[in-house]
Scaffold this active site. Structure first.
Site, mmCIF file in Angstrom:
data_model
loop_
_atom_site.group_PDB
_atom_site.id
_atom_site.type_symbol
_atom_site.label_atom_id
_atom_site.label_comp_id
_atom_site.label_asym_id
_atom_site.label_seq_id
_atom_site.Cartn_x
_atom_site.Cartn_y
_atom_site.Cartn_z
ATOM 1 N N ASP A 8 0.872 -1.168 0.000
ATOM 2 C CA ASP A 8 0.000 0.000 0.000
ATOM 3 C C ASP A 8 0.923 1.236 0.000
ATOM 4 O O ASP A 8 2.114 1.121 0.322
ATOM 5 C CB ASP A 8 -0.873 -0.035 1.261
ATOM 6 C CG ASP A 8 -1.596 1.273 1.488
ATOM 7 O OD1 ASP A 8 -2.231 1.765 0.543
ATOM 8 O OD2 ASP A 8 -1.505 1.822 2.613
ATOM 9 N N ASP A 10 -0.266 5.136 0.801
ATOM 10 C CA ASP A 10 -0.594 6.130 1.833
ATOM 11 C C ASP A 10 -0.609 5.499 3.222
ATOM 12 O O ASP A 10 -1.391 4.584 3.494
ATOM 13 C CB ASP A 10 -1.962 6.763 1.538
ATOM 14 C CG ASP A 10 -1.926 7.609 0.276
ATOM 15 O OD1 ASP A 10 -1.163 8.584 0.254
ATOM 16 O OD2 ASP A 10 -2.644 7.273 -0.682
ATOM 17 N N GLY A 51 -9.861 10.517 -2.473
ATOM 18 C CA GLY A 51 -10.080 11.928 -2.187
ATOM 19 C C GLY A 51 -11.423 12.453 -2.664
ATOM 20 O O GLY A 51 -12.110 13.172 -1.927
ATOM 21 N N ARG A 54 -14.153 11.078 -0.585
ATOM 22 C CA ARG A 54 -14.102 11.683 0.755
ATOM 23 C C ARG A 54 -14.758 13.067 0.742
ATOM 24 O O ARG A 54 -15.523 13.418 1.634
ATOM 25 C CB ARG A 54 -12.636 11.771 1.195
ATOM 26 C CG ARG A 54 -12.427 12.144 2.636
ATOM 27 C CD ARG A 54 -10.965 11.931 3.012
ATOM 28 N NE ARG A 54 -10.561 10.574 2.762
ATOM 29 C CZ ARG A 54 -9.413 10.223 2.182
ATOM 30 N NH1 ARG A 54 -8.541 11.132 1.826
ATOM 31 N NH2 ARG A 54 -9.143 8.950 1.967
HETATM 32 C C1 XBP Z 1 -5.536 6.130 0.754
HETATM 33 C C2 XBP Z 1 -6.593 7.073 0.421
HETATM 34 C C3 XBP Z 1 -6.347 8.187 -0.459
HETATM 35 C C4 XBP Z 1 -5.447 9.318 0.005
HETATM 36 C C5 XBP Z 1 -5.296 10.378 -1.034
HETATM 37 O O1 XBP Z 1 -6.064 4.839 1.015
HETATM 38 O O2 XBP Z 1 -7.714 6.902 0.831
HETATM 39 O O3 XBP Z 1 -7.575 8.756 -0.731
HETATM 40 O O4 XBP Z 1 -6.030 9.915 1.161
HETATM 41 O O5 XBP Z 1 -5.550 9.971 -2.303
HETATM 42 P P1 XBP Z 1 -5.158 3.525 1.005
HETATM 43 P P2 XBP Z 1 -6.310 10.842 -3.436
HETATM 44 O O6 XBP Z 1 -3.858 3.844 1.696
HETATM 45 O O7 XBP Z 1 -5.969 2.510 1.797
HETATM 46 O O8 XBP Z 1 -4.952 3.073 -0.401
HETATM 47 O O9 XBP Z 1 -6.668 12.174 -2.897
HETATM 48 O O10 XBP Z 1 -5.335 10.887 -4.553
HETATM 49 O O11 XBP Z 1 -7.550 10.044 -3.787
HETATM 50 MG MG MG Z 2 -2.976 3.131 3.465
#
Ligand code: XBP
Ligand code: MG
Length: 233
Positions: A8, A10, A51, A54
Site C-alpha cells: 500500500d 498512503d 479523495g 471523501r
Molecule cells: C488512501 C486514500 C487516499 C489518500 C489520497 O487509502 O484513501 O484517498 O487519502 O488519495 P489507502 P487521493 O492507503 O488505503 O490506499 O486524494 O489521490 O484520492
Molecule cells: Mg494506506
C-alpha cells in the site's frame, strides 16, 4: 513460497495523509469554501478512501455549510488539492516510513517481486518515488495498481485482485503490507496474507484480522519467516 510483496502507499510507504489534509485546507481557503478539516475530523473522514469520494461524503453527510458541489466541481477541487500536494512532495516534505527503503531493496535482491496496490493516483505514487527514492516507481515495482484504474477502491478487493492479475500469481504466494483497516479488509477479501503496521491516522483501527501486526516495517519488527527469507545472506 513467497513470490511477491504488495505495498500500500498512503500510510504504509510514507505518512502522506497529513500533507493531503493540509492541501485540502489550502484549497478550501483559496476557493472561498469555509471548511477546515482538523486532524480529528480527518481521522474520521479517512474511513472513506479516495479523495473525491471523501469530499463527496463530507459535503453530503458531515458539512453544516453546503456548496452543492457537483461531480465536476469535486474533480476540480481534488485536482487542485493534488497539485498542491505534489508541489510539497517535490519540495521534500515527505519522508518514507522506517524500514521501507531497506525492505524494498533487500526483497529485490532476493528476487521477490514487488507490487503496489493503492487508492491514490499514479501521479501521486510517481512523485513520492521520484522524491523519496530518486527513481520512477516502475523501475522498482513489477506492477502498480492505483485508484484511477479501478471502479471500487479499498475496502473493496478490486485493487488487490488487479495487482494479483498483473503479477500472474496466486494470493497464497503474496503478502500485503498495509496501515489501515480498509486496506486490511481489501487484502483479506482477495485472500492475501497481511502484515499491518498502523500509521498515525489509523492507530485506533481494528487490525484483528491481520496475520501479523508490527510497529514498523523494520527488520527487527517483521515476522521471523520474512526476516529469514529477506535479510539472511
Ligand atoms: C488512501 C486514500 C487516499 C489518500 C489520497 O487509502 O484513501 O484517498 O487519502 O488519495 P489507502 P487521493 O492507503 O488505503 O490506499 O486524494 O489521490 O484520492
Ligand atoms: Mg494506506
Amino acid at each position: 513460497m513467497l513470490k511477491a510483496l504488495i505495498f500500500d502507499i498512503d500510510g504504509t510507504v510514507a505518512e502522506t495523509e497529513e500533507l493531503h489534509r493540509k492541501a485540502y485546507n489550502c484549497v478550501f481557503s483559496e476557493e472561498g469554501i469555509s471548511w477546515t478539516w482538523s486532524k480529528e475530523l480527518y481521522k474520521d473522514l479517512l474511513k472513506v478512501t479516495g479523495g473525491r469520494e471523501r469530499l463527496k461524503h463530507y459535503e453530503d453527510n458531515v458539512a453544516t455549510k453546503k456548496y452543492n458541489l457537483d461531480t465536476n466541481e469535486i474533480l476540480r477541487i481534488h485536482t487542485k488539492k493534488n497539485k498542491q500536494y505534489n508541489e510539497w512532495v517535490n519540495e521534500g516534505l515527505l519522508q518514507l516510513r522506517p524500514g521501507i527503503k531497506t525492505l524494498i531493496y533487500k526483497a529485490r535482491e532476493k528476487n521477490i517481486q514487488l507490487a503496489i496496490s493503492t487508492s491514490t493516483s499514479l501521479m501521486n505514487v510517481k512523485s513520492l518515488f521520484k522524491n523519496c527514492f530518486g527513481k520512477e516507481p516502475h523501475t522498482l515495482f513489477k506492477t502498480i495498481a492505483t485508484g484511477d484504474m479501478v471502479k471500487k477502491k479499498k475496502p473493496d478487493p478490486e485493487l488487490y485482485l488487479l495487482a494479483l492479475r498483473q503479477l500472474s500469481l496466486d494470493p497464497k504466494q503474496c503478502i500485503a503490507l498495509e496501515d489501515s483497516n480498509n486496506g486490511l479488509i481489501s487484502a483479506k477479501k482477495a485472500n492475501i496474507k497481511t502484515i499491518c503496521s498502523p500509521s498515525l491516522y489509523h492507530s485506533d483501527d481494528n487490525f484483528g484480522k491481520s496475520d501479523y501486526i508490527c510497529e514498523e516495517f523494520t527488520e527487527d519488527k517483521l515476522p521471523i519467516e520474512l526476516r529469514q527469507l529477506i535479510f539472511t545472506k
